[in-house]
Motif scaffolding. Sequence first.
Motif, mmCIF file in Angstrom:
data_model
loop_
_atom_site.group_PDB
_atom_site.id
_atom_site.type_symbol
_atom_site.label_atom_id
_atom_site.label_comp_id
_atom_site.label_asym_id
_atom_site.label_seq_id
_atom_site.Cartn_x
_atom_site.Cartn_y
_atom_site.Cartn_z
ATOM 1 N N GLY A 90 0.848 -1.070 -0.074
ATOM 2 C CA GLY A 90 0.089 -0.029 0.102
ATOM 3 C C GLY A 90 0.966 1.402 -0.148
ATOM 4 O O GLY A 90 2.122 1.324 0.018
ATOM 5 N N ASP A 91 0.088 2.432 0.061
ATOM 6 C CA ASP A 91 0.880 3.771 0.297
ATOM 7 C C ASP A 91 0.975 4.092 1.591
ATOM 8 O O ASP A 91 -0.230 4.113 2.469
ATOM 9 N N PRO A 92 1.886 4.055 2.301
ATOM 10 C CA PRO A 92 2.073 4.382 3.813
ATOM 11 C C PRO A 92 1.352 5.550 4.296
ATOM 12 O O PRO A 92 0.982 5.511 5.209
ATOM 13 N N ALA A 93 1.181 6.628 3.290
ATOM 14 C CA ALA A 93 0.476 7.675 3.581
ATOM 15 C C ALA A 93 -1.174 7.635 3.719
ATOM 16 O O ALA A 93 -1.843 8.715 4.043
ATOM 17 N N LYS A 94 -1.720 6.705 2.961
ATOM 18 C CA LYS A 94 -2.952 6.534 2.855
ATOM 19 C C LYS A 94 -3.509 5.272 3.472
ATOM 20 O O LYS A 94 -4.907 5.045 3.540
#
Length: 902
Positions: A250-254
Motif C-alpha cells: 500500500g501507500d504508507p501515507a494513505k
Amino acid sequence: MDIRAGISRRDSLKAGLMASATALLPGAAQAATGVRGGAMPETPVRWIDDAAPPLSLGQTFGVPWPRGVLRAGKPLSVQGADGTALPSQHWTLATWPDGSIKWTAHALPAGTGQPGALRVVPGKPAAPQAPVLVRELADRIEIQVGALRWSIGRSGNAIIQSAQQGGRTVVGPLTLVASVDSAPEGGTRTPFTGRITSATVEQKGPVRAVVKLTGIHEGQGRQILPFTLRLYAHAGGDHLRIVHSFIFDGDPAKDFISGIGLTAAVPMAGAPHDRHVRLATADDGLFSEAVRPLTGLRRDPGKVVRAAQIAGKAVPMDAMAPGVAKLLDRIPTWGDFDLTQLSADGFAIAKRTQDGHAWVDSVAGSRSQGLGYIGSPQGGAAIATRYFWQRHPSQISIRDAESDMATLTAWLWSPDAKPMDMRSYRGVLGMEGYDAQNEGLDITYEDYEPGWDAATGVARTSELTLWACAATPSADTLAAMAQSNAVPPQLMVTPDRIHEAGVFGIWSLPDRSTPMKARIEDQNANLVDFYVGEVDRRRWYGFWNHGDIMHTYDFDRHVWRYDIGGFAWDNSELSPDLWFWTSVLRTGNAAAFRFAEALTRHTGEVDVYHLGRFKGLGTRHGVQHWSDSSKQPRVSNAMYRRIFYYLTADERAGDLMRDLVTSDLALEHVEIGRKVPGAQRNPLPAGVIDLSFGTMWCSVASAWLTEWERTGDNKWRERLLNGMDSIGRLKYGWLAGSAPYDLKTGRFMGAGDKISISHLNAVFGALEVNAELLDLLDVPRYRTAWLDYCRWFNASPKEWKAKFDQPFGRRNLKEGHSRLTAYVARETGDRELAVRAWKEFLGGDAGLGLSNGDPRVALKGPAYVRPIVEWPDVSTNAASQWGLAAIENLALIPDALADAAN
C-alpha cells in the motif's frame, strides 16, 4: 640426540596448523586425506530442549552428509533409541558438486509419546498407521489423515473449504480477512477478503503433505496485500500448520492496516450449554466457559451436570435438576468472546451476549499463548498463533457462538488496536539535497533521502496451527496444543555430526581445553545469552519489530539508541545472523536456536523488499526497519538464511533465498553510491554497474551458491565461476574493492589497477561464503586474490609500504578482521600470520575485547526504566564480529593461541 632439536618452533607450529586444518575446515586438504566419502556416519538426532515433548505437531529437520557418502535413491530411515524404525519420509535439499547428497530433510508424524533420542540410518522407513493422502481435484485439493479430511480451495475466497471428521463437518470455510483505514485515526475502514490465484501441491506424503497457495486481498474494487500461504498436514495429526506471509504494497501515507487475520466458520451443534469456549492464558492456563453457563446459578443443576460442562462433555439432561431444566431459556447465552493482547505485558478477555449489547470484562493477565477454541462434544475448531504476545497487537475472536454457525478468528493485527502506521517517523528537515543529507548522516548516522524510506514492499510471515477437533479436547490436551504451537519442539542433528559433514565453512565445536580457550568460549556463550535476555529486558516486541535487535547502546540514558538514526534497529549489520546461527551449530542450544529463528524470520522479511523498485535489496539499520535510505544486498544476504533453511527445511526461507538470485539486477536502477562525490563522473554502459566484491557480489553469490546446490542447475555455478575468475584476473584482485560488473555475464571488467579497501567489504559474510566457494570450486587465481586480501587487510603500514606503491588507506574493525589473517595462516601454514591473527583478536582494536570473567552488570533503581543488565562498551557490530572471529579463529588456528597469549 632428540630429533626434535633440529625442528624450529616455526616448523613445529606450521605442522600443527596444517594438521589441525584437516579436521576443522572443509577444503582441498580434507579431500586429499580421504576424510570425505566412505561409510555412512552415525547420525544422532536430539530435541533441542533435551527431552521429548508432551506433544509434537509434526517434525521436519535437516541432515548434512559428507561429500561422496550418500547417493540419490538410497533409502533412509529414522529410528528410536531401541532401533525401531519410525514412520518418516525424506527428500533431498542440496547436493555436492559430485552429485552426492549434501542435505536431506526428514519428516516425522505428529503425536504424543515421541522417542527421546533418534538417529538417521540407511534403510526403508516405516509407514504411518494412517498415511497422509492427497487428491488433486478440479476445484479443490483434498488431504486425508485418518478420519479427517481437509478440502483446500484452488480458487476463490475459501482457503479451506471444510474439514470433516468421520464425514461430519467440523470446520470451514476458512478465509483470509483484512481491513485498511484511510487515516491513522478516524478514517474510513474498508474490509478485504483474500482470493486464491494459484494452488500447488508441493509434497504428497505419506508422513507430510504441503500445499502452497498464493493470492491477494480484495475489497470494494481494490486489490492489496498479496499473500503466500502454506498448509502442512502430518500423519497422526488433526491439524494443519499454516505459514502465512503477506507483503505490504500500500501507500504508507494513505493505507493504514487496521486488521489482518484468518477466520474460520465453525458449525455449532447441540444446546448452548454444550458449546464450549477455550482461550489460552499465560503458561498452561485456560479460560474455560460455556456459551450458556450452568455453574454459579441460583439454582444448582447438579454436580454431575456441572462437572460435565466444565470437562467439555455433553450435559446429561436426565441428571439436571428439574428446577433448572425448565428455566434454561432464561439464562443469557454468550455468543461473542475476545482475547486481546495489545502489549507484550497484558492481555484481556471480554465477552458479550450478542452484537448491540455491552461487553463484560472476564479476566486479564500477562502473556497469552494465543489459542482459541469453539465447539461442542460433536466437534469444533481451535486456532493458535505463534509469537502471539511477542507480536502484539494480536487477538483471538469468537463470534455468534449461540447461532448455528460461529466464527473463530486469529487476528495477526488486532482490529481493536490502533491501525498500523507505516509512514516515515521523521520530516525532511531541509535535506532535499545530497550535501544536507550527508550532514544528516554525519550527525545521526542515518542515511536519509526523501522517498527512499518507504515501507512499501516489506513483508511479514506468521505461523499458526488450525485444529479440526472431533470433540472438545480436555484441558490438558488444549494446554499441550497451545504450548506446542507457542514453543514448537524441534529436532536437530547433534553438533558434532553436523561438523563431521563439513558444511557451512569455518567453525569448530566448543573447546575449553586451555584457560584462554575457555575464556573465549565463555565470553561467546555469555554474549549470546546477553542478547537472548535483552529481547525481554528491553521489550523488543511488536508485530514489525519482533525478531530484530538493536545496533548501539546509549550508556548515558541506559537504553539502546532506539531513536537515533542509524544506531537503532540492527537490520543484520555486520552479520549477527551468522554469529548466532554458527553458535547454534556448535552447541544446539534451544534458547539460541529460537532466538536465531526469530531473527531470521524478521530480517528476511521486514528488512527486505519483496516488490517494487527495491525488490531483492535490504535496508541499512535505522529507527524504522525501512527508514534508512541505503538499500543494499548486504542486508538481504542469503547467507543469513542458509543455516536456518538447512536445519529445518523451511520452505518460506527457501522462497526468500530463491527470490534473491536476480537481486543484482536491482542495482542497475538503485545506485548505492549516489551520494559519494564523483561516483557518477564516469558513467558506465547500459547493463554494467559498479559492484563491490564483499557487500554486494558475495551477498548475491550466496544466493547463487544456494540455488546451485538446491537444484543442481549449472547456470548458477557458471555465474559464480564468472565472478570468481574475473576478480582473479584484476591486477589487484580483491584489493581493488570493486569493479565494473556486467549484469548479463556476471563478469567483472576493467584493469583493477587501483587499490580500494573498505572495512565493510568482508564483514557481511564474505569470508564465510568464500570458504564454501573455495571448497567447492577450483579457481586458483581467485584463491590467490582472496588470500592476498586476507593477508594484507590487517598488515601494518610498514609491511604495506614495503609491498605496494599505493597509499595504506584507512582501516577499521581490526579485531573482527583477525579471522581473515587466521584464514590465510591456515591455508598457508604461516606461523607468524597465525600468531599475528590471535594478537589482532586479543588486542581488541575497534572491537569488543576479551573480558576476564563475565562483565555483565545488573542495575536497578530510579535511574532505569526497569531492572536492566549492561555489558560495558557493547555494540552489536562489535559483538557480532567478535563472536565470529572467536569461533573462526578457534577453528582455523587453535594451536597458535598459546603463543599469542604469552
